[in-house]
Design an enzyme around this catalytic site. Structure first.
Site, PDB file in Angstrom:
ATOM      1  NE  ARG A 104      -1.288 -11.981   1.634  1.00  0.00           N
ATOM      2  CZ  ARG A 104      -1.325 -13.525   1.170  1.00  0.00           C
ATOM      3  NH1 ARG A 104      -2.273 -13.913   0.995  1.00  0.00           N
ATOM      4  NH2 ARG A 104       0.185 -13.185   0.907  1.00  0.00           N
ATOM      5  CG  HIS A 133       3.719  -6.731   0.305  1.00  0.00           C
ATOM      6  ND1 HIS A 133       3.190  -6.548  -0.895  1.00  0.00           N
ATOM      7  CD2 HIS A 133       3.198  -8.101   1.880  1.00  0.00           C
ATOM      8  CE1 HIS A 133       1.798  -7.578   0.066  1.00  0.00           C
ATOM      9  NE2 HIS A 133       2.336  -7.869   1.103  1.00  0.00           N
ATOM     10  N   GLY A 152      -5.491  -5.980   2.367  1.00  0.00           N
ATOM     11  CA  GLY A 152      -5.849  -4.818   1.256  1.00  0.00           C
ATOM     12  C   GLY A 152      -5.374  -5.515  -0.487  1.00  0.00           C
ATOM     13  CB  ALA A 158       0.011  -5.265  -2.943  1.00  0.00           C
ATOM     14  CB  CYS A 193      -1.451 -14.515  -6.338  1.00  0.00           C
ATOM     15  SG  CYS A 193      -0.630 -13.632  -6.186  1.00  0.00           S
TER      16      CYS A 193
END
Length: 218
Positions: A69, A76, A149, A151, A167
């Site tokens: 991605r 996560h 997708g 989170a 990030c």
């Protein structure tokens, strides 16, 4: 649209399943949305920098998975709602940026249901409340079809976020719904978010705009 509620799923098998599904799609393959949680894992985007995993993160024993991605590193874990959007963007006339905007809007509307004012941050995809990040996005598009997708932190342990630059942003504060007294669990929040995603997604059309290989950052 086929919705799969998968519960707690190891990250790498889920990633492989998304790739296999996307590679094997035909023109008539129904789109899917997967709702799930992952055991603790760090994922690093295709252009991600390893230095965003801080020493405390390397010592924590949480697996790090390099993936395809866009974006940098994120975490996560249980208590975090993950929604994977496996969509044929051409059939829905969507471009990558439009899908990112739509995902953010679904999150913003979902949080508004709980009385929370969330917003976008220019140049930093995701959803924020008072500058703190509550939801991250990351996409991959192949042959006009998306996977990966979003989170949303519901009741996740936030400590692993402090062991990375989330990030790619040093010192970025990460928050969760629980911090605002929201008692709904991941499954309940997932159903609410799903409703907004389905409401906002354009219907499938026989013809649609072509979409090139692309990745979107989280």
């Amino acid at each position: 649209m086929l919705v799969k509620r998968l519960g707690l799923v190891d990250y790498e098998p889920a990633l492989e399943a998304m790739r296999v599904f996307t590679a094997g799609r035909g023109d008539d393959t129904p789109d899917q949305i997967w709702l799930l949680e992952h055991p603790p894992v760090y994922t690093l985007g295709q252009a991600g920098l390893a230095e965003h995993l801080l020493p405390a993160g390397r010592e924590a024993g949480i697996p790090l998975v390099q993936i395809d991605r866009g974006g940098q590193i994120t975490y996560h874990g249980p208590g975090q709602l993950v929604a994977y959007l496996l969509l044929d963007l051409r059939r829905r006339g969507l471009k990558v940026r439009e899908l990112v905007f739509l995902m953010e809007q679904a999150l913003i509307d979902c949080l508004a249901d709980y009385g929370l004012h969330a917003e976008r941050k220019p140049g930093a995809p995701g959803v924020y409340i008072d500058g703190a990040k509550i939801a991250a996005l990351g996409l991959r598009v192949r042959n006009g079809c998306s996977y990966h997708g979003l989170a949303l932190n519901v009741d996740a342990d936030l400590a692993p976020f402090t062991w990375i630059n989330p990030c790619g942003y040093e010192g970025l504060k990460t928050i969760r719904l629980r911090d605002f007294g929201i008692a709904d669990d991941v499954a309940a929040v997932g159903e609410r978010l799903l409703g907004h995603l389905l409401r906002l997604l354009p219907p499938v059309s026989v013809t649609g705009a072509g979409v090139a290989h692309a990745a979107a950052a989280d």
